[in-house]
Design an enzyme around this catalytic site. Structure first.
Site, PDB file in Angstrom:
ATOM      1  N   GLY A 176      34.327  94.052   3.190  1.00 58.92           N
ATOM      2  CA  GLY A 176      33.771  95.208   3.882  1.00 58.92           C
ATOM      3  C   GLY A 176      34.237  96.532   3.351  1.00 58.92           C
ATOM      4  O   GLY A 176      34.176  97.564   4.083  1.00 58.92           O
ATOM      5  N   ASN A 179      33.056  98.295   1.180  1.00 59.13           N
ATOM      6  CA  ASN A 179      32.019  99.254   0.951  1.00 59.13           C
ATOM      7  C   ASN A 179      31.567  99.924   2.379  1.00 59.13           C
ATOM      8  O   ASN A 179      31.279 100.950   2.403  1.00 59.13           O
ATOM      9  CB  ASN A 179      30.676  98.804   0.342  1.00 59.13           C
ATOM     10  CG  ASN A 179      30.925  98.900  -1.343  1.00 59.13           C
ATOM     11  OD1 ASN A 179      30.937  99.744  -1.855  1.00 59.13           O
ATOM     12  ND2 ASN A 179      31.555  97.578  -1.678  1.00 59.13           N
ATOM     13  N   LYS A 184      15.464  80.555   8.571  1.00 55.35           N
ATOM     14  CA  LYS A 184      15.648  81.994   8.022  1.00 55.35           C
ATOM     15  C   LYS A 184      14.998  82.873   8.694  1.00 55.35           C
ATOM     16  O   LYS A 184      15.250  83.990   9.366  1.00 55.35           O
ATOM     17  CB  LYS A 184      15.553  82.164   6.582  1.00 55.35           C
ATOM     18  CG  LYS A 184      15.760  83.712   6.134  1.00 55.35           C
ATOM     19  CD  LYS A 184      15.503  83.925   4.543  1.00 55.35           C
ATOM     20  CE  LYS A 184      16.717  83.616   3.890  1.00 55.35           C
ATOM     21  NZ  LYS A 184      17.020  84.246   2.775  1.00 55.35           N
ATOM     22  N   MET A 215      25.682  88.319   1.395  1.00 54.28           N
ATOM     23  CA  MET A 215      25.517  87.164   0.435  1.00 54.28           C
ATOM     24  C   MET A 215      24.245  86.332   0.540  1.00 54.28           C
ATOM     25  O   MET A 215      24.304  85.203   0.355  1.00 54.28           O
ATOM     26  CB  MET A 215      26.639  86.584   0.195  1.00 54.28           C
ATOM     27  CG  MET A 215      27.816  87.255  -0.131  1.00 54.28           C
ATOM     28  SD  MET A 215      27.765  88.198  -1.515  1.00 54.28           S
ATOM     29  CE  MET A 215      28.092  86.839  -2.807  1.00 54.28           C
ATOM     30  N   ARG A 216      23.231  86.922   1.015  1.00 57.67           N
ATOM     31  CA  ARG A 216      21.843  86.405   1.381  1.00 57.67           C
ATOM     32  C   ARG A 216      20.713  86.911   0.828  1.00 57.67           C
ATOM     33  O   ARG A 216      20.712  88.140   0.860  1.00 57.67           O
ATOM     34  CB  ARG A 216      21.754  86.046   2.653  1.00 57.67           C
ATOM     35  CG  ARG A 216      22.520  84.944   3.427  1.00 57.67           C
ATOM     36  CD  ARG A 216      22.272  84.928   4.660  1.00 57.67           C
ATOM     37  NE  ARG A 216      23.278  84.075   5.325  1.00 57.67           N
ATOM     38  CZ  ARG A 216      23.352  82.774   5.129  1.00 57.67           C
ATOM     39  NH1 ARG A 216      21.970  82.116   4.783  1.00 57.67           N
ATOM     40  NH2 ARG A 216      24.308  82.101   5.230  1.00 57.67           N
ATOM     41  N   LEU A 217      19.662  86.109   0.463  1.00 61.13           N
ATOM     42  CA  LEU A 217      18.337  86.955  -0.075  1.00 61.13           C
ATOM     43  C   LEU A 217      17.692  87.263   1.104  1.00 61.13           C
ATOM     44  O   LEU A 217      17.823  86.455   2.424  1.00 61.13           O
ATOM     45  CB  LEU A 217      17.549  85.968  -0.711  1.00 61.13           C
ATOM     46  CG  LEU A 217      17.383  85.692  -2.334  1.00 61.13           C
ATOM     47  CD1 LEU A 217      16.406  84.691  -2.710  1.00 61.13           C
ATOM     48  CD2 LEU A 217      17.259  86.876  -2.760  1.00 61.13           C
ATOM     49  N   ILE A 218      17.142  88.557   1.210  1.00 62.34           N
ATOM     50  CA  ILE A 218      16.422  88.883   2.302  1.00 62.34           C
ATOM     51  C   ILE A 218      15.011  88.341   2.264  1.00 62.34           C
ATOM     52  O   ILE A 218      14.197  88.136   1.204  1.00 62.34           O
ATOM     53  CB  ILE A 218      16.100  90.612   2.130  1.00 62.34           C
ATOM     54  CG1 ILE A 218      17.784  91.052   2.329  1.00 62.34           C
ATOM     55  CG2 ILE A 218      15.505  90.965   3.527  1.00 62.34           C
ATOM     56  CD1 ILE A 218      18.620  90.929   3.463  1.00 62.34           C
ATOM     57  N   ASN A 228      20.516  97.786  -1.527  1.00 63.18           N
ATOM     58  CA  ASN A 228      21.649  97.026  -1.907  1.00 63.18           C
ATOM     59  C   ASN A 228      22.433  97.497  -2.911  1.00 63.18           C
ATOM     60  O   ASN A 228      22.038  98.402  -3.782  1.00 63.18           O
ATOM     61  CB  ASN A 228      20.989  95.583  -2.556  1.00 63.18           C
ATOM     62  CG  ASN A 228      22.124  94.555  -2.749  1.00 63.18           C
ATOM     63  OD1 ASN A 228      23.187  94.552  -1.695  1.00 63.18           O
ATOM     64  ND2 ASN A 228      22.124  94.020  -3.645  1.00 63.18           N
ATOM     65  N   HIS A 276      24.981  96.272  -6.169  1.00 63.00           N
ATOM     66  CA  HIS A 276      25.428  95.108  -7.082  1.00 63.00           C
ATOM     67  C   HIS A 276      26.327  95.534  -8.183  1.00 63.00           C
ATOM     68  O   HIS A 276      26.152  96.825  -8.673  1.00 63.00           O
ATOM     69  CB  HIS A 276      23.984  94.587  -7.777  1.00 63.00           C
ATOM     70  CG  HIS A 276      24.410  93.343  -8.340  1.00 63.00           C
ATOM     71  ND1 HIS A 276      24.388  92.114  -7.702  1.00 63.00           N
ATOM     72  CD2 HIS A 276      24.399  93.296  -9.882  1.00 63.00           C
ATOM     73  CE1 HIS A 276      24.599  91.208  -8.651  1.00 63.00           C
ATOM     74  NE2 HIS A 276      24.652  91.912  -9.802  1.00 63.00           N
TER      75      HIS A 276
HETATM   76  C1  GRF Z   1      30.760  94.498  -3.815  1.00 58.75           C
HETATM   77  O1  GRF Z   1      31.170  94.527  -5.053  1.00 58.75           O
HETATM   78  C2  GRF Z   1      29.085  94.798  -4.016  1.00 58.75           C
HETATM   79  O2  GRF Z   1      28.674  95.182  -5.173  1.00 58.75           O
HETATM   80  C3  GRF Z   1      28.736  93.236  -3.775  1.00 58.75           C
HETATM   81  O3  GRF Z   1      29.481  92.516  -3.091  1.00 58.75           O
HETATM   82  C4  GRF Z   1      31.087  93.222  -3.003  1.00 58.75           C
HETATM   83  C5  GRF Z   1      31.101  93.555  -1.576  1.00 58.75           C
HETATM   84  O4  GRF Z   1      32.528  94.044  -1.737  1.00 58.75           O
HETATM   85  N1  GRF Z   1      27.339  93.260  -3.335  1.00 58.75           N
HETATM   86  P1  GRF Z   1      33.102  94.595   0.061  1.00 58.75           P
HETATM   87  O5  GRF Z   1      32.788  93.410   1.045  1.00 58.75           O
HETATM   88  O6  GRF Z   1      32.328  95.963   0.265  1.00 58.75           O
HETATM   89  O7  GRF Z   1      34.676  94.986  -0.397  1.00 58.75           O
END
Ligand code: GRF
Length: 195
Positions: free
Chosen positions: A12, A14, A65, A90-93, A107, A109
């Site tokens: 988390g 981000n 789902k 970590m899941r497809l929407i 998202n 990436h």
């Molecule tokens: C990030 O690198 C993001 O780009 C990817 O998953 C990671 C999540 O990191 N989708 P965090 O949990 O925000 O530290």
């Protein structure tokens, strides 16, 4: 203030960066809910400290789902969320969420899409020996990291850089790029985003 929800499955960092930017007044939003599919994830501790409501669930406790996404949608609506930002979810929407929040799910990436979609994008880029990688923020569609690109920033992979160095460089970019993109989107500065 636009009400937003964040989805995460892991550390988390981000979420933390976005929440701090919201608190500092640089992102014009209120984070109304953090959705997490891993009840032991560190992001939930961060959310508690930040004082942000959470919905943590175990996918295997639902029949499908569609069933857990229906639950998520009703919680998002109850919280008044207008946009969803995925931050390491970590899941497809699936169709249930995509239809409820059409063009309102974004998202981040850790590669320059369309290169290196899917899991461990940083490791994929590192192992491929590319000299430039980076970060992509994109709208979410039914594919895996395939939706329209909103913004990107690159990182040079210098010789001598380790995989960890690359990860740190990428995360540092993420923590400023994502709040900036959210701000632009919410402020309606979408001309760059609609091609
Ligand atoms: C990030 O690198 C993001 O780009 C990817 O998953 C990671 C999540 O990191 N989708 P965090 O949990 O925000 O530290």
């Amino acid at each position: 203030m636009t009400k937003i929800a964040l989805f995460a499955s892991g550390s988390g960092s981000n979420v933390q960066a976005i929440a701090e930017a919201v608190q500092a007044g640089s992102v014009p939003a209120e984070i109304v809910l953090i959705v997490c599919d891993k009840p032991e994830a560190f992001v939930l501790e961060r959310a508690d400290k930040l004082g942000i409501p959470t919905f943590a669930f175990l996918p295997r406790e639902y029949e499908s789902k569609e069933a857990f996404e229906t639950d998520i949608v009703s919680r998002l609506r109850a919280a008044g969320a207008e946009y969803v930002f995925l931050a390491g979810y970590m899941r497809l929407i699936g169709p249930t969420l995509l239809e409820a929040y059409r063009n309102r799910i974004v998202n981040i990436h850790p590669s320059l899409l369309p290169a290196f979609p899917g899991k461990d994008a940083i490791g994929q880029a590192f192992d491929a020996g590319v000299k430039i990688s980076g970060v992509t923020v994109h709208f979410v569609d039914e594919g895996m990291d395939t939706g329209p690109i909103i913004d990107q920033e690159c990182v040079r992979i210098d010789s001598g850089m380790t995989r960890d160095d690359l990860q740190k460089a990428i995360q540092q970019i993420e923590h400023s790029l994502y709040p900036n993109v959210i701000t632009n989107l919410l402020n309606g500065n979408r001309e760059d985003y609609n091609r």
